[in-house]
Each structure stands twice: as C-alpha cells, then as structure tokens.
Design a protein around this motif. Structure first.
Motif, PDB file in Angstrom:
ATOM      1  N   TYR A 118      51.914  24.512  41.656  1.00  0.00           N
ATOM      2  CA  TYR A 118      51.976  24.859  42.406  1.00  0.00           C
ATOM      3  C   TYR A 118      52.288  26.208  42.289  1.00  0.00           C
ATOM      4  N   THR A 119      53.082  26.027  40.741  1.00  0.00           N
ATOM      5  CA  THR A 119      53.408  27.618  40.097  1.00  0.00           C
ATOM      6  C   THR A 119      52.069  28.839  39.790  1.00  0.00           C
ATOM      7  N   ALA A 120      51.326  27.785  39.637  1.00  0.00           N
ATOM      8  CA  ALA A 120      50.093  28.558  38.783  1.00  0.00           C
ATOM      9  C   ALA A 120      48.994  28.860  40.261  1.00  0.00           C
ATOM     10  N   SER A 121      49.165  27.400  41.095  1.00  0.00           N
ATOM     11  CA  SER A 121      48.555  28.093  42.159  1.00  0.00           C
ATOM     12  C   SER A 121      48.865  29.687  42.913  1.00  0.00           C
ATOM     13  N   LYS A 122      50.198  29.589  43.006  1.00  0.00           N
ATOM     14  CA  LYS A 122      50.694  30.860  43.870  1.00  0.00           C
ATOM     15  C   LYS A 122      51.265  32.145  43.062  1.00  0.00           C
ATOM     16  N   HIS A 123      50.799  31.488  41.295  1.00  0.00           N
ATOM     17  CA  HIS A 123      50.426  33.644  40.181  1.00  0.00           C
ATOM     18  C   HIS A 123      49.393  33.563  40.700  1.00  0.00           C
ATOM     19  N   ALA A 124      48.174  32.866  40.807  1.00  0.00           N
ATOM     20  CA  ALA A 124      46.905  33.214  41.763  1.00  0.00           C
ATOM     21  C   ALA A 124      46.408  33.198  42.361  1.00  0.00           C
ATOM     22  N   ILE A 125      46.686  33.415  43.725  1.00  0.00           N
ATOM     23  CA  ILE A 125      46.462  33.534  44.877  1.00  0.00           C
ATOM     24  C   ILE A 125      47.362  35.218  44.846  1.00  0.00           C
ATOM     25  N   ALA A 126      48.208  35.578  43.909  1.00  0.00           N
ATOM     26  CA  ALA A 126      49.167  36.847  44.039  1.00  0.00           C
ATOM     27  C   ALA A 126      47.743  37.877  43.460  1.00  0.00           C
ATOM     28  N   GLY A 127      47.072  37.082  42.378  1.00  0.00           N
ATOM     29  CA  GLY A 127      45.633  37.448  41.366  1.00  0.00           C
ATOM     30  C   GLY A 127      44.732  38.189  42.204  1.00  0.00           C
ATOM     31  N   VAL A 128      43.935  36.561  43.037  1.00  0.00           N
ATOM     32  CA  VAL A 128      42.935  37.149  43.601  1.00  0.00           C
ATOM     33  C   VAL A 128      43.528  38.061  44.805  1.00  0.00           C
ATOM     34  N   THR A 129      44.462  37.997  45.382  1.00  0.00           N
ATOM     35  CA  THR A 129      44.867  38.548  46.467  1.00  0.00           C
ATOM     36  C   THR A 129      44.012  40.516  46.355  1.00  0.00           C
ATOM     37  N   LYS A 130      44.895  41.092  44.833  1.00  0.00           N
ATOM     38  CA  LYS A 130      45.254  41.930  44.697  1.00  0.00           C
ATOM     39  C   LYS A 130      43.462  41.798  43.561  1.00  0.00           C
ATOM     40  N   ALA A 131      42.394  41.361  42.898  1.00  0.00           N
ATOM     41  CA  ALA A 131      41.000  41.045  43.081  1.00  0.00           C
ATOM     42  C   ALA A 131      40.577  41.702  44.181  1.00  0.00           C
ATOM     43  N   LEU A 132      40.768  40.772  45.316  1.00  0.00           N
ATOM     44  CA  LEU A 132      39.835  40.485  46.275  1.00  0.00           C
ATOM     45  C   LEU A 132      39.422  42.708  46.994  1.00  0.00           C
ATOM     46  N   ALA A 133      41.068  43.083  47.061  1.00  0.00           N
ATOM     47  CA  ALA A 133      41.521  44.049  47.606  1.00  0.00           C
ATOM     48  C   ALA A 133      40.615  44.615  46.631  1.00  0.00           C
ATOM     49  N   ASN A 134      40.087  44.847  45.858  1.00  0.00           N
ATOM     50  CA  ASN A 134      39.932  46.338  44.644  1.00  0.00           C
ATOM     51  C   ASN A 134      38.115  46.223  45.348  1.00  0.00           C
TER      52      ASN A 134
END
Length: 252
Positions: A157-173
């Motif tokens: 769960y922790t891995a997935s939620k760290h990744a969600i934060a990163g994907v959010t930023k990557a898609l915004a870029n």
C-alpha cells in the motif's frame, strides 16, 4: 458571477464509489451539477450511491469493473466513453493488505499494486488521451498519508501511494500544456473500511488521535470540498499538487 466551483454539464467517473471516500466524492460532485458514473467491483455495489444522488435530484449510474484486472479496467474506460466524454476522472478505488514485510505474500503485493496504481494509471492514460484531444480535463488521484511515510505492515500500500504521488506529478508535467489538471488528494486518517483495523486497535487508535490537531478521525464528507475544488474551474491553475486533507496530521 460564474460559480467557480460548479461542475454542471460535466461527466465524472469515480472509481471506488460504493462506499467511504469514493461515495462521498461522487455525491459531492453530483451536488455541484456533474453526471456521475459510479464504478464499483460488483453489480449493485454502488446502488446506494446512485440512489442517494438521484434522490437529491442528480444524475448517476453504476459501472462495474474489477480494478485488479487490466482487461476489466480497459472495458470500464470504454464503457464510460461510450456514454459520452469523461471530463473528470477520480481514481479512488483502492485496497490494502496487512502483513509483516518479511511475510508479505507476493500475490497480495501484486493485487494491491494492480488496484491502487496500475488501474489508476491505465484509466488516466485511456481517458487522458481523449482529454488531450478536447484540450480539457481534470484527473484526481487519491494518495495517502503513506505517500509521505512508510507505515507499518503495509509495504505494498505504501509503495502504491508513493507511486501515485509521483505519477500525479509526471502526468501534470506532460499534460498541463493541454489544459488538463492532474492533482491528488492525500486523506489523513479517515473512518473507512481500510482503516477499520487501526480504529479497532486501542493503542494505534490513541496514538493516531494524539497526533491529529483536529483531535478526531476524518469522516468521508470531509473530503468533499477538496474534491469539488480540484474538479472545478477553481483549480484551473493548480497542477501536479498533492493536497493533504488530514486534520493537521502532517503539521504535528
């Protein structure tokens, strides 16, 4: 004056809309004028959400998909698009499994990652492609306090939620140039099925409450305002942001 927080005329797809945070978000978006497609994992699972929205004068319908299955997720995106354009995507569907890291079953690891991360990215990819063509869209991912910290006995769960934060930023870029806003909400400790074990553990419950300045667990309705903000024109210049709604947890 135009209502900056109106989503009237928009269609929102909300995963995990059967209960908890997803249900509260779906109801909030409908109250501000959106037609809401309520996704859940089994037929009839989101009927209570749909009924609440319709009873209040809104428009909603249920869609069914197993977020752990890629084919099912692709079908969900296809069904949603067949009903018209999707203006708002809320990736709220999620799961959790608790076990010590040295005993954590790989089958459960894969399931948590598939539901919490893979499905969110795939839906964003499939619906985002259409948003790019229209040069308009809102994507809201549900992160967590475990996007910031490690937690205990929840490594997947922790891995997935760290990744969600990163994907959010990557898609915004990549997609901000197309007038698409991709942001995340990081709920604090809310009273939901996912936190039932923590609420029932007297020691953990007391420790959690001691760190929350608001001195209470969050209720699903506490997330409504943040979701409406990130889905509406009020957030048109907010992108790649993870908004904590935590009663002050991170400030302590």
């Amino acid at each position: 004056m135009t209502d900056l927080f109106s989503v009237a005329g928009k269609t929102a797809l909300v995963t995990g809309a059967s209960r908890g945070l997803g249900k509260a978000i779906a109801i909030a978006l409908a109250a501000k004028g959106a037609r809401v497609l309520c996704s859940c994992s089994r037929a009839g699972g989101a009927q209570a959400t749909v009924d609440s929205i319709v009873a209040a004068g809104g428009t909603a319908q249920e869609l069914v998909a197993d977020l752990a299955d890629e084919h099912s997720v692709r079908q969900l995106a296809s069904q949603a698009l067949q009903l018209g354009s999707v203006d708002i995507l809320v990736n709220c569907g999620g799961t959790i499994f608790r076990a010590p890291a040295h005993e954590f079953p790989m089958a459960e690891w894969r399931k948590v990652i598939a539901v919490n991360l893979d499905a969110a990215f795939l839906l964003a990819q499939l619906l985002g492609a259409e948003m790019i063509k229209r040069r308009s869209g809102k994507i809201i991912n549900i992160a967590s306090m475990l996007s910031y910290s490690g937690g205990i006995t929840v490594p997947a769960y922790t891995a997935s939620k760290h990744a969600i934060a990163g994907v959010t930023k990557a898609l915004a870029n990549e997609w901000a140039q197309h007038n698409i806003q991709i942001n995340a909400i990081a709920p604090g400790y809310f009273r939901t099925d996912n936190t039932a074990a923590l609420q029932a553990d007297e020691q953990r419950n007391s420790a959690i409450l001691a760190r929350i300045p608001a001195n209470r667990w969050g209720e699903p309705e506490d997330l409504a305002g943040a979701a409406v903000f990130l889905a509406s024109p009020a957030s048109d210049y907010v992108n790649g942001h993870v908004l904590a709604v935590d009663g002050g947890w991170l400030a302590r």
